[in-house]
Design an enzyme around this catalytic site. Structure first.
Site, PDB file in Angstrom:
ATOM      1  N   HIS A  96      -3.408  -7.920  49.418  1.00 29.90           N
ATOM      2  CA  HIS A  96      -3.273  -9.431  48.942  1.00 29.90           C
ATOM      3  C   HIS A  96      -4.243 -10.218  49.632  1.00 29.90           C
ATOM      4  CE1 HIS A  96       0.033  -9.050  46.317  1.00 29.90           C
ATOM      5  NE2 HIS A  96       0.931  -8.304  47.306  1.00 29.90           N
ATOM      6  N   CYS A 147      -7.521 -10.718  46.212  1.00 29.06           N
ATOM      7  CA  CYS A 147      -7.834 -12.072  45.430  1.00 29.06           C
ATOM      8  C   CYS A 147      -8.581 -12.949  46.488  1.00 29.06           C
ATOM      9  CB  CYS A 147      -6.276 -12.834  45.275  1.00 29.06           C
ATOM     10  SG  CYS A 147      -5.622 -12.064  43.964  1.00 29.06           S
TER      11      CYS A 147
END
Length: 468
Positions: free
Chosen positions: A290, A332
């Site tokens: 992430h 991300c």
């Protein structure tokens, strides 16, 4: 009536073709006008601007404008340039903007880049930014860079701009304090960009042996993937591991590393390479996790680690000095979900012409940061040579992953490399980006289609082919 309909369809097709400047063979066609703009601060020598204008002419830019302004006024000047292009009344072929200021003054170039990305006339067209810096009253390094670029453009006009820049980087690289520094490029291009005046009858020069990295030594890969709360990550791990092994990489896999473990694993990887018996020719590190709002990686413990710190850790590896270091970052880099830029056409054109999908807002951009040793003007880790970093998303944007098949980035990358493992890696990554930009992504927390785009950072000085 039939004649009228036929003529309407022909005009509509021409509009659609002009709106999508990327040719079917993965090459920008550049049929429209080429516009160039130089923004220089008052301290910049006039001779530097003159060299710039010569290079613009070599590259085929028929309109070359110059504005002298303070760095604080660059954004306003670029806004005026954007409005001028939009008022032109037709699609452009290409735009080139040179930003020239004293070293350290261009601290937020991305704001300028994104301003030009809003230009409707440049939708789907390449937008090139040259970021040049100089010292007060001195002869700036950019003049040498521009001279080399101009010379190569004359001799190798059929080469793509990425090929030309790689060769220029090789010539411009400097040794300093045990490290090699060279310019850096930052690309979201979707195809080959050839700006020279191509003569089809001119023989194509064969690249010399020194123009390609020698990968005859050991190749090593480190795959670090957070699996926790990342459905589909297992598909990426398997695909990437199988690819690395097929390409001859000695592969190490670690799953669910904490933020500290990310750092420790890369440090241990570096030590193993430094103590390896025999030459090491290439290293690949995949970081899958992430991402935080500022592009941080989040470990399995939820703590943050900066990917640039991991890049610098491996860059200290003595065994890899002068050798390519590849980083693949599937994470991300912010929370922005890009709806893309659609066609400027009537709705019925879509139905009749099957027009191409929307283009990601920050695609088709090439930035060239010449002052590699300079300040933070580049907005990312500057200076060190032989590094290739590929981000699954542009700065500030979401990187998408599907729980049934994995991420679009990793899966597309594996497919392209398996199809052509002998190709130049920068060109293959551009093809990966082209395919990704054509996808319509439906995220798990969004009911509307979104677009994704790679961002490639390269200071490679030679062609990199992963299979002989």
């Amino acid at each position: 009536m039939a004649f009228l309909v036929s003529g309407t369809l022909q005009v509509a097709a021409q509009i659609a073709d002009a709106q999508d400047s990327l040719g079917r063979k993965g090459k920008y066609n550049l049929q429209g006008p080429r516009m160039a703009l130089t923004l220089s601060s008052p301290e910049v020598l006039a001779s530097t601007v003159a060299v710039l204008e010569d290079v613009f002419q070599i590259l085929g830019f028929e309109s070359c404008q110059r504005r002298e302004a303070s760095v604080q006024e660059f954004l306003g000047e670029l806004t005026g340039f954007r409005k001028q292009l939009d008022a032109h009344g037709g699609p452009m072929g290409c735009a080139l903007v040179a930003l020239v200021a004293l070293s350290g003054q261009l601290r937020q170039p991305q704001q300028l880049v994104r301003e030009l990305s809003r230009c409707g006339a440049l939708r789907g067209c390449p937008k090139v930014f040259l970021l040049l810096s100089s010292t007060p009253g001195g002869a700036p390094k950019p003049r040498a860079f521009l001279t080399e670029l101009g010379e190569l453009c004359r001799r190798c006009s059929h080469w793509s701009l990425l090929q030309l820049l790689t060769e220029v980087f090789c010539r411009m690289a400097e040794e300093s304090s045990g490290a090699t520094y060279c310019p850096v490029l930052r690309s979201s291009l979707r195809g080959a960009l050839c700006l020279g005046d191509v003569k089809p009858w001119r023989p194509k020069p064969e690249p010399s042996f020194s123009a390609q990295y020698d990968l005859s030594g050991t190749r090593a890969a480190l795959l670090l993937s957070v699996m926790l709360d990342r459905p589909g990550a297992q598909h990426d791990v398997k695909a990437l591991r199988d690819l690395c092994q097929a390409l001859g990489f000695e592969t190490t896999l670690r799953t669910d590393p904490t933020a500290q473990a990310f750092q420790e694993e890369v440090a241990q990887f570096r030590k193993q390479l430094d103590t390896h018996r025999g030459p090491v020719s290439c290293a690949l590190v995949a970081l899958m996790a992430h991402g935080g709002p500022q592009g941080q990686l989040l470990g399995a413990d939820g703590q943050e680690v900066q990917p640039e710190a991991l890049v610098q850790e491996l860059n200290c590896c003595g065994a890899l000095r002068g050798r390519p270091k590849i980083f693949l970052i599937q994470a991300c880099r912010g929370g922005h979900r890009d709806a893309g830029m659609g066609l400027i056409a009537l709705p019925w054109f879509w139905r009749w012409l099957q027009a191409p999908p929307a283009i990601p807002s920050y695609a088709d951009i090439l930035q060239i940061h010449v002052d590699a040793q300079g300040s933070s003007s580049s907005g990312f880790t500057p200076g060190n040579s032989d590094i290739l970093t590929v981000y699954a998303a542009t700065e500030g944007c979401v990187a998408y992953r599907d729980e049934k098949k994995g991420s679009d980035f990793i899966q597309t990358l594996v497919e392209v490399l398996r199809t052509d493992p002998r190709g130049d890696l920068l060109e293959l990554l551009t093809e990966v980006n082209r395919q990704m930009c054509e996808l319509d992504v439906l995220g798990p927390d969004c009911d509307e289609r979104r677009k994704a785009c790679l961002e490639i950072h390269s200071s490679l000085r030679r062609r990199l082919c992963l299979q002989a």
